[in-house]
Design an enzyme around this catalytic site. Structure first.
Site, PDB file in Angstrom:
ATOM      1  N   THR A  83       0.791  -0.938  -0.194  1.00 51.71           N
ATOM      2  CA  THR A  83      -0.056   0.262  -0.144  1.00 51.71           C
ATOM      3  C   THR A  83       0.831   0.928  -0.055  1.00 51.71           C
ATOM      4  OG1 THR A  83      -1.462  -1.061   1.094  1.00 51.71           O
ATOM      5  CG2 THR A  83      -1.588   1.254   0.845  1.00 51.71           C
ATOM      6  N   TYR A 101      -8.383   0.823  -3.272  1.00 52.99           N
ATOM      7  CA  TYR A 101      -7.651   1.280  -3.636  1.00 52.99           C
ATOM      8  C   TYR A 101      -6.069   0.157  -4.531  1.00 52.99           C
ATOM      9  CZ  TYR A 101      -4.938  -0.196   0.206  1.00 52.99           C
ATOM     10  OH  TYR A 101      -4.554  -0.625   1.207  1.00 52.99           O
ATOM     11  N   LYS A 143       0.694  -7.212  12.839  1.00 49.04           N
ATOM     12  CA  LYS A 143      -0.760  -6.330  12.083  1.00 49.04           C
ATOM     13  C   LYS A 143      -1.842  -7.552  12.981  1.00 49.04           C
ATOM     14  CE  LYS A 143      -2.618  -5.228   7.741  1.00 49.04           C
ATOM     15  NZ  LYS A 143      -3.089  -4.459   6.327  1.00 49.04           N
ATOM     16  N   GLU A 185      -3.665 -29.549  28.603  1.00 42.42           N
ATOM     17  CA  GLU A 185      -5.316 -30.124  28.760  1.00 42.42           C
ATOM     18  C   GLU A 185      -4.268 -30.916  27.342  1.00 42.42           C
ATOM     19  OE1 GLU A 185      -8.803 -27.976  28.163  1.00 42.42           O
ATOM     20  OE2 GLU A 185      -7.674 -26.311  27.824  1.00 42.42           O
ATOM     21  N   THR A 235       1.516  -3.893   3.857  1.00 41.65           N
ATOM     22  CA  THR A 235       1.113  -4.019   5.729  1.00 41.65           C
ATOM     23  C   THR A 235       0.429  -6.154   5.902  1.00 41.65           C
ATOM     24  OG1 THR A 235      -0.712  -3.625   6.017  1.00 41.65           O
ATOM     25  CG2 THR A 235       1.104  -1.966   6.449  1.00 41.65           C
ATOM     26  N   ASP A 236       0.505  -6.429   4.976  1.00 40.45           N
ATOM     27  CA  ASP A 236      -0.291  -8.257   5.325  1.00 40.45           C
ATOM     28  C   ASP A 236       0.673  -8.829   5.467  1.00 40.45           C
ATOM     29  OD1 ASP A 236      -2.487  -6.503   4.232  1.00 40.45           O
ATOM     30  OD2 ASP A 236      -2.444  -8.536   2.468  1.00 40.45           O
TER      31      ASP A 236
HETATM   32  N1  ASP Z   1      -2.536  -6.170   0.660  1.00 36.28           N
HETATM   33  C1  ASP Z   1      -1.269  -5.010   1.000  1.00 36.28           C
HETATM   34  C2  ASP Z   1      -0.520  -5.585   1.322  1.00 36.28           C
HETATM   35  O1  ASP Z   1       0.303  -6.434   2.463  1.00 36.28           O
HETATM   36  C3  ASP Z   1      -2.513  -4.384   2.435  1.00 36.28           C
HETATM   37  C4  ASP Z   1      -0.672  -3.220   2.874  1.00 36.28           C
HETATM   38  O2  ASP Z   1       0.297  -2.833   2.321  1.00 36.28           O
HETATM   39  O3  ASP Z   1      -1.737  -2.512   3.693  1.00 36.28           O
HETATM   40  O4  ASP Z   1       0.422  -5.424   0.537  1.00 36.28           O
END
Ligand code: ASP
Length: 376
Positions: A59, A73, A212, A333, A139-140
């Site tokens: 992103t 986006y 995340k 457990e 970010t994923d």
């Molecule tokens: N789907 C995107 C990625 O991980 C989301 C992001 O970058 O926030 O590339």
């Protein structure tokens, strides 16, 4: 009448004042002349560290149709050189240059891409003219890439991963400041030897702990035991040190890892599972299976036998928790000793998967793999 010691000191101070003024009049033009000899910009350029920024997409390289699109986006659209050019303030911090290695959403990272990225970072940090490396990343899966690098890179130099939750086209895009803050950290002496770091939303996280935690919020990155520090007004402030071995202190070396990583699959537990799913996964022939159980990695009564069958095939069964935090207790457990299962300790399933895969490059012994899960 003799003067008191205090009165004498006062007279001496009054006499000293003109002397101080004279010295100041001489010193100021001398210092100014010295500064003229070497312009401030030139002096700063000499002192600035060299940072390579590797672009992988995400992103932070995204673009939306309008400025109000924050969640709708396309990611991985803008070249890393353009992302760098959009933050000219970084020039005051470091000499930066970009290198585009991929242009993908980070959900598309696989072992092949991960190894290519890690090997490139390893090459760069060995170069004497490179002081630090930054990676722009979706970010994923930042948490997985950063953890893998944290375990396999052999360097003390700062390696900082950064992303964004909103594309650069959005109102209040977070990418530019995240990138600037990441450069502040990468350029800092304090970042050396702290392992791979993730800088997002003004916080500095250890790759070991960061995850995340939210699909949309800019404050999505969390470390269970807290971030290592923060960036405020162009300065990094570190408050903690990573206590688990990383980079130069691990037994994994990216330069020694060639070919595909051992396959480790993940099964996510829920109410009313189909036991045949476990047979199907075992049939694919992974070297290990992370069973993400409810609560403390619990295994449903009707899944116990199929899971034992997975172990019987020589696949390492690792119990994890789907709760998002907390140590999975061995022989709590579940009868781990009896069933030949091991536990992830405190690590989440996706990060444990990375570590187990690396561990399998060293040993097939479940106990030795579990020891690494507790260690790293
Ligand atoms: N789907 C995107 C990625 O991980 C989301 C992001 O970058 O926030 O590339």
């Amino acid at each position: 009448m003799s003067k008191s010691p205090n009165a004498t000191q006062n007279i001496q101070r009054r006499r000293a004042v003109p002397l101080v003024l004279i010295l100041a009049f001489i010193a100021v033009p001398v210092i100014a002349a010295a500064q003229e000899i070497k312009p401030a910009t030139e002096a700063a350029a000499v002192a600035r560290p060299n940072i390579v920024i590797i672009g992988t997409g995400g992103t932070i390289a995204g673009a939306g149709a309008s400025s109000v699109n924050t969640g709708d986006y396309d990611s991985a659209k803008v070249a890393v050189d353009k992302i760098i050019a959009a933050v000219p303030e970084m020039k005051q911090v470091a000499n930066v240059r970009g290198e585009q290695i991929f242009q993908i959403g980070s959900e598309s990272f696989n072992d092949e891409r991960l190894l290519k990225l890690a090997k490139r970072v390893s090459e760069l940090v060995k170069q004497p003219d490179v002081d630090a490396v930054m990676i722009t990343h979706g970010t994923d899966t930042i948490e997985e890439t950063s953890y893998f690098l944290n375990l396999t890179l052999k360097t003390e130099k700062p390696v900082v991963i950064v992303g964004a939750m909103r594309p650069g086209t959005a109102l209040s895009a977070d990418g530019p400041l995240n990138l600037y803050n990441a450069a502040i950290v990468a350029a800092s002496e304090e970042a050396r030897g702290k392992g791979v770091l993730v800088v997002m939303n003004d916080e500095i996280h250890s790759a070991r702990d960061v995850t995340k935690s939210n699909a949309l919020k800019v404050e999505t990155f969390k470390s269970l035991y807290g971030p290592l520090g923060v960036v405020v007004e162009s300065k990094p402030y570190f408050y903690r040190l990573p206590s688990r071995p990383h980079t130069t202190a691990t037994e994994f070396d990216i330069d020694q890892i060639n070919g595909p990583l051992p396959e480790v699959d993940v099964f996510y537990a829920h109410a009313s599972m189909n036991p045949k799913m476990l047979d199907a996964i075992a049939g694919l022939g992974p070297k290990a299976l992370i069973y993400v159980g409810s609560g403390n990695g619990s295994v449903a009564d009707y899944m116990e036998e199929p899971l034992k069958q997975v172990s019987a095939k020589g696949i390492v069964v690792v119990r994890a928790t789907r709760t998002g935090s907390g140590l999975v207790v061995r022989n709590g457990e579940e009868k781990d000793d009896e069933n030949g299962w091991i536990v992830t300790a405190d690590q989440n399933a996706q990060k444990a998967r990375m570590l187990v895969s690396l561990a399998l490059t060293k040993t097939q012994d479940p106990k030795a793999i579990e020891a690494m899960l507790y260690k790293y």
